[in-house]
Design a protein around this motif. Structure first.
Motif, mmCIF file in Angstrom:
data_model
loop_
_atom_site.group_PDB
_atom_site.id
_atom_site.type_symbol
_atom_site.label_atom_id
_atom_site.label_comp_id
_atom_site.label_asym_id
_atom_site.label_seq_id
_atom_site.Cartn_x
_atom_site.Cartn_y
_atom_site.Cartn_z
ATOM 1 N N GLU A 345 -30.968 16.032 -6.767
ATOM 2 C CA GLU A 345 -32.176 15.219 -6.917
ATOM 3 C C GLU A 345 -33.411 15.975 -6.406
ATOM 4 O O GLU A 345 -34.469 15.959 -7.052
ATOM 5 C CB GLU A 345 -32.022 13.907 -6.142
ATOM 6 N N ASN A 346 -33.279 16.623 -5.250
ATOM 7 C CA ASN A 346 -34.404 17.403 -4.711
ATOM 8 C C ASN A 346 -34.735 18.584 -5.617
ATOM 9 O O ASN A 346 -35.912 18.944 -5.787
ATOM 10 C CB ASN A 346 -34.076 17.888 -3.296
ATOM 11 N N LYS A 349 -36.812 17.436 -8.471
ATOM 12 C CA LYS A 349 -38.221 17.236 -8.085
ATOM 13 C C LYS A 349 -38.980 18.562 -8.125
ATOM 14 O O LYS A 349 -40.143 18.609 -8.546
ATOM 15 C CB LYS A 349 -38.288 16.619 -6.690
ATOM 16 N N GLU A 352 -39.968 19.613 -11.605
ATOM 17 C CA GLU A 352 -41.147 18.961 -12.183
ATOM 18 C C GLU A 352 -42.374 19.862 -12.114
ATOM 19 O O GLU A 352 -43.293 19.727 -12.918
ATOM 20 C CB GLU A 352 -41.425 17.653 -11.438
ATOM 21 N N ASP A 386 -43.145 12.218 -16.718
ATOM 22 C CA ASP A 386 -41.769 12.526 -16.315
ATOM 23 C C ASP A 386 -41.132 13.496 -17.301
ATOM 24 O O ASP A 386 -41.729 13.871 -18.318
ATOM 25 C CB ASP A 386 -40.938 11.245 -16.176
#
Length: 781
Positions: A345-346, A349, A352, A386
């Motif tokens: 998950e990190n 991020k 992105e 997103d």
């Protein structure tokens, strides 16, 4: 002087009256079914005879179309009527065998006593008003499952209706004959339960509507919570309760919930076949059913060779005790963990802002769109967009670039050469296009040039068709390269890890990822993380928002990572997960800390946790024996139902040949005693193959012996030889454990596997071993 009828006589009379009702309705439906069948066959045979065909002008074409549609609608209406009649005949036929299984007398305050008979399906009299039988899922039927005689209440749409339960009576009716009748003060009487549990096993799971226990009924009828977590001991009826819950939900929400909006995740293909008969027996169509393996295959299987959980288990068993095996075990445990999920998950991020890898679009040696151009397009938009929005925008841009590239190639030499040798299909398509555009008539003078242009464009579009397909399916994102990057940089991994640390064995994992992924091979422990990353980078475009209910059986075998993935894939669904951590046999979930990973998926106010502790499957003697396999703290949550049987039998064998001989002798004796399903359960698939060959040499040809593999879809009658992990969720009249030795089940991680194997037995358990027995086997002194 008339003799007063006994309660048994009265019930016999009432049963005959009910069967007369069923018989009359069945005759009507049979006649209707025959008429509808004749109608359907007739309309199909005469379909085109009754359609007026005329294509002379647009008006006649329209009339022809209306004529076809009229006949099609008539056929569809008759087919629907035929289906309804067919379903009614099937339901009534089952009711003629056993129309109901219970009676309750309920007195609402200030009202007369209502006499309610409860069965698998409702039966309404020919007047359309008289209820001869109530469906077990009707609100009032919950009184039977939840209360003993005395003050009682049940839920209704407007609240709750209270009164007194005056009588509670149970029946066993077979072939329209009343076999047993009991009045009881318990929720479900032990006499009925004993009778049902003492019956032999079958190759398919049975409905339990006549023996649903109070704690199971809470699970079946729970409509309040979005997440139900059911921890139940082996044989406690978890799966049965889940299937009855599906039937209940289809009944309760029949106007808004369809079977294809419910999905059940099964542990293996054998189990899928084993439970496939329950819902049809209750008059409902089956829900969607799949294994997690099938989900992985659908997403990754067309591009990679993906290892499944069973193959991983076999590899780990073969490498047990080696350095390589220990390193792989460490990787399996870690990559299913919540720590790894948080790391991914990190990492997402960070992606992105930077770091996504793209595959360039090339045709032969010509660059159409470079990776750098894609990066520039992807990251030039605002950071608030997103992944899904960015990826969709880039996809549209790439498709436009491919169209523009075709335009630039129209006068290139390679295209001229390719057009000259174009196949007949391309030429035919070009001819049709030109003809539709008004070509090939007397006034046209440039048709041949139009044809050549069409052919060149068609050839160019066919040449890059694989690239177009790749772009449409988002394969321009190089997910494997993105995933590999996490194991190519220590600093990147530690920056993404929630505690800033590398996991133990990271170096081995990094090397393993490089070797396997370069070969387009995916280890099972990498499949879900890679699949999750792929979904995230594409904006979760394939989430199934139409699914309203997700059921996960053997949930203890899912890693926390897999649990979270399922939640993301079915974002609007309510979830029911069932399992037993005493049967957590796979490494990927053994460090998950119980059901905590599932419980945290939804808010506490939307989550309920139920425990089923009573084991109904096995005899008291088998349950007491198998409890001895577990650690004392794990065995505390297992309570046997008081059904008596023979003591488990344990025997030492000098070698494998003797082992096969002794098990073959036991099979012959057990078949003589009338046991219809016998399971010979080995630890691994390799052992099951060896056991099958040894037993074939020992047994006569009359014995039905089947080697059950991972691709088997149905459990056969007779003797089944299968590995431990395919036996999950299944039961046999008798279980013969193949080589429960210290060599096979000697490690702590084998304790729950041995427990799982032994708890498959309903009536008889034999355990055989060579050498030293497993330290987890309870041995008589």
């Amino acid at each position: 002087m008339t003799l007063e009828l006994t309660p048994r006589d009265e019930e016999e009379k009432r049963l005959r009256q009910t069967l007369e009702q069923v018989s009359r309705q069945l005759k009507k439906e049979m006649l209707l079914l025959g008429d509808r069948r004749d109608d359907v066959v007739g309309i199909r045979q005469e379909f085109w005879d009754d359609v007026r065909m005329n294509f002379s002008d647009s008006n006649e074409v329209g009339e022809t179309w209306r004529s076809i549609m009229q006949q099609a609608e008539l056929l569809a209406e008759r087919e629907r009527s035929h289906k309804v009649a067919s379903e009614a005949v099937e339901r009534l036929t089952k009711q003629f065998d056993s129309p109901y299984f219970a009676r309750i007398d309920f007195t609402e305050k200030g009202e007369q006593t209502d006499v309610i008979y409860i069965g698998r399906a409702s039966l309404v009299g020919e007047d359309g008003l008289t209820f001869w039988v109530y469906d077990w899922r009707a609100p009032i039927s919950s009184l039977f499952y939840d209360h003993e005689p005395g003050p009682a209440s049940f839920a209704i749409p407007d609240g709750e209706l209270s009164g007194d339960l005056m009588l509670k009576r149970q029946f066993v009716i077979r072939g329209g004959q009343m076999k047993h009748m009991f009045d009881t003060s318990e929720t479900v009487g032990d006499e009925i339960l004993q009778a049902v549990l003492s019956e032999g096993s079958d190759t398919a799971m049975k409905s339990i509507v006549a023996t649903i226990q109070k704690e199971q009924n809470r699970i079946i009828r729970d409509e309040k919570h979005r997440m139900l977590v059911v921890q139940g001991s082996a044989g406690s009826g978890k799966t049965s309760a889940a299937l009855q819950r599906i039937a209940y939900l289809l009944y309760r929400y029949r106007d808004t919930l369809k079977p294809n909006q419910i999905i059940l995740f099964s542990p293996n293909p054998v189990f899928k076949g084993y439970v496939s008969r329950v819902l049809p027996d209750l008059g409902e169509a089956n829900m969607r059913q799949m294994t997690f393996r099938e989900l992985i295959e659908a997403r990754l299987g067309h591009r990679f060779e993906v290892e499944d959980l069973f193959s991983q288990t076999e590899v780990l068993a073969a490498e047990e005790g080696t350095t390589e095996g220990a390193a792989r075990e460490q990787a399996v445990r870690y990559k299913g963990s919540e720590h790894y999920f948080a790391t991914i998950e990190n990492y997402l991020k960070r992606l992105e802002r930077e770091g996504i890898r793209f595959r360039p679009l090339r045709y032969r040696n010509m660059m159409i769109v470079s990776s750098e151009q894609m990066l520039e397009q992807f990251y030039e938009v605002r950071a608030s967009d997103d992944f899904g929005e960015r990826a969709a925008r880039l996809r549209r841009w790439l498709l436009d670039q491919l169209k523009q590239w075709v335009d630039t190639q129209m006068n290139e030499a390679w295209l001229e050469e390719a057009a000259e040798v174009a196949d007949q299909e391309v030429i035919q398509r070009a001819f049709v296009d030109v003809r539709r555009g008004g070509g090939f008539h007397d006034e046209a003078f440039d048709d041949e040039e139009h044809m050549n242009t069409k052919i060149r464009r068609q050839v160019a579009e066919d040449a890059i068709a694989p690239l177009v397909r790749a772009v449409r399916t988002y394969r321009f994102i190089d997910v494997v390269a993105v995933y590999q990057e996490l194991f190519q940089s220590r600093s990147l991994f530690t920056a993404c890890a929630p505690d800033g640390k590398l996991p133990c064995g990271w170096d081995w994992m990094a090397l393993r990822a490089e070797v396997t992924l370069e070969r387009k091979k995916i280890d099972h422990e990498d499949a879900t993380p890679l699949m999750y990353m792929m979904e995230a980078l594409e904006g979760f475009r394939l989430v199934e928002g139409d699914i309203q209910q997700v059921f996960v059986d053997e949930a203890q075998d899912y890693s926390p990572f897999q649990a979270t993935y399922l939640r993301r894939r079915y974002p609007r669904a309510r979830m029911t997960v069932l399992g037993d951590f005493n049967q957590a046999i796979y490494l990927q979930s053994q460090d998950s800390g119980g059901f905590d990973g599932w419980i945290r998926l939804m808010a506490p106010e939307h989550t309920a946790v139920w425990r089923l502790t009573t084991s109904y499957r096995s005899t008291l003697q088998i349950v007491q024996y198998t409890k001895g396999i577990l650690a004392p703290e794990d065995a505390e949550g297992v309570t046997p139902f008081a059904r008596m049987g023979e003591e488990p039998y344990v025997e030492a064998c000098s070698n494998e040949a003797t082992l096969g001989q002794r098990i073959a002798e036991a099979i012959t004796k057990l078949e003589t005693r009338g046991y219809g399903t016998i399971g010979v359960i080995t630890k691994t698939a390799q052992e099951s193959g060896i056991a099958t060959e040894l037993l074939k040499q020992q047994l006569s040809e009359e014995v039905s012996l089947t080697h059950v593999t991972g691709v088997s879809a149905q459990l056969p009658k007779g003797v089944s030889v299968l590995p431990s992990y395919l036996a999950k969720g299944i039961e046999f009249d008798a279980v013969l454990v193949w080589d429960a030795s210290a060599d096979r089940y000697g490690e702590e991680k084998d304790r729950k596997l041995l427990y799982t194997v032994c708890t498959r037995a309903l009536h008889v358990l034999h355990v055989y071993y060579t050498g030293l027995p497993s330290p987890w086997l309870p041995m008589k002194s």
